[in-house]
Scaffold this active site. Structure first.
Site, PDB file in Angstrom:
ATOM      1  N   SER A   1      10.186 -81.995  88.826  1.00  0.00           N
ATOM      2  CA  SER A   1      10.995 -81.355  89.893  1.00  0.00           C
ATOM      3  C   SER A   1      12.191 -81.973  89.961  1.00  0.00           C
ATOM      4  O   SER A   1      13.028 -82.154  89.106  1.00  0.00           O
ATOM      5  CB  SER A   1       9.989 -81.066  91.074  1.00  0.00           C
ATOM      6  OG  SER A   1      10.822 -80.145  91.947  1.00  0.00           O
TER       7      SER A   1
ATOM      8  N   HIS B   1       9.570 -73.540  92.877  1.00  0.00           N
ATOM      9  CA  HIS B   1       9.021 -73.279  91.666  1.00  0.00           C
ATOM     10  C   HIS B   1       8.356 -71.919  91.444  1.00  0.00           C
ATOM     11  O   HIS B   1       7.446 -71.646  90.418  1.00  0.00           O
ATOM     12  CB  HIS B   1       8.029 -74.374  91.139  1.00  0.00           C
ATOM     13  CG  HIS B   1       8.720 -75.437  90.991  1.00  0.00           C
ATOM     14  ND1 HIS B   1       9.977 -76.175  90.357  1.00  0.00           N
ATOM     15  CD2 HIS B   1       8.517 -76.642  91.975  1.00  0.00           C
ATOM     16  CE1 HIS B   1      10.223 -77.506  90.876  1.00  0.00           C
ATOM     17  NE2 HIS B   1       9.373 -77.721  91.463  1.00  0.00           N
TER      18      HIS B   1
END
Length: 313
Positions: free
Chosen positions: A86, A195
């Site tokens: 991430s 996400h």
């Protein structure tokens, strides 16, 4: 037999993490460079109050991991691969030479601010352990509604899958997962629904910003978040950094590819140790270390030993 450096994402943050970094000169220099690029002292972003902000948390994590990488680099550590989970992908992009430190810091600020502005409250993430991805996807479909959307997201391990959505939907999903046999189902320290498709707006903002950023071909293969594959061009890295904001992180796939490519030592930079623990569980035949539990010098020795062993094999 090669080495991969792993750069952590949200959930690893803690108050004081920037002030607890090594006193190696490269650490202070890196934090100064980031502060200059942002026009603010990044060292102020690791207080408990500051870390309530998603934008500040992302910048603090980026700064800690970039600084610890720079310190390792000053000791001669040259990874053969890099991977970032991430937000960790931005410090990984710096480590492989695809982004300058200043450009990465400014991009992280755009990313974090856009995510926080889009979802200032009422949303978040959870993680389910002990159930496979298809079952977690079924749970998300069962509890999600138009008013309380929920999506399966990051696949950190075959039996560790995250979900993103409204707080209410996340809580319902975690309760249902436990009822269906999950060994653990908990909220993550993430205050936005990262996400998943809810992030299409922030993705567009990040894409507009990144379109103006000059990037270089990575000198070290970069493991992408979206496709779980190693990337070797500037455009591929740029695309992965942009698209991953609204798509799941295929972490297990990415690290599995690194193992298949001969990575024998996985090292997590600061902060935390979650990526090291995932690597140790997934690849018991490999060596795993993290800066949280080892000195810079010890990690440098491990990397050097791995390289010598490879050369003599």
């Amino acid at each position: 037999m090669t080495c991969a450096l792993l750069f952590p994402g949200q959930g690893e943050q803690r108050p004081g993490m920037l002030h607890d970094l090594s006193d190696h000169p490269a650490v202070g220099q890196t934090l100064d460079e980031i502060s200059e690029a942002l026009g603010e002292d990044v060292r102020r972003l690791d207080t408990a109050e500051a870390l309530r902000s998603n934008a500040s948390t992302q910048l603090a994590l980026f700064s800690a991991s970039a600084a610890s990488f720079r310190a390792l680099s000053a000791l001669g550590v040259r990874p053969d691969h890099v991977a970032g989970h991430s937000i960790g992908a931005f410090s990984a992009a710096v480590a492989c030479g695809a982004l300058t430190l200043g450009d990465a810091a400014r991009a992280v600020r755009v990313r974090g601010t856009a995510m926080e502005r889009a979802y200032p409250s009422g949303y978040g993430m959870g993680v389910v352990l002990g159930l496979p991805e298809p079952e977690v996807a079924g749970i998300a479909e069962a509890v999600g509604t138009p008013d309380d959307p929920l999506y399966p997201t990051n696949v950190n391990a075959p039996l560790q899958v995250a979900v993103s959505g409204t707080d209410r939907a996340v809580d319902r999903a975690l309760a249902l997962a436990l009822a269906r046999g999950a060994t653990k189902a908990v909220r993550l320290a993430v205050s936005v629904p990262a996400h998943c498709p809810l992030m299409s707006g922030p993705e567009a903002e990040l894409a507009a910003h990144m379109a103006k950023v000059e990037m270089a071909r990575p000198a070290t293969p970069f493991a992408g978040n979206v496709g779980g594959r190693t990337l070797r061009t500037a455009d591929a890295v740029r695309d992965d950094l942009i698209r991953s904001i609204a798509r799941p992180v295929r972490w297990h796939e990415a690290t599995s590819v690194l193992r298949e490519r001969g990575v024998d030592l996985f090292v997590q930079v600061l902060p935390g140790d979650s990526l090291a623990r995932l690597a140790a569980a997934a690849f018991p035949e490999s060596r795993v270390a993290c800066l949280q539990a080892n000195s810079l010098e010890r990690v440098s020795e491990l990397v050097d030993w791995t390289r010598r062993r490879s050369e003599n094999a």
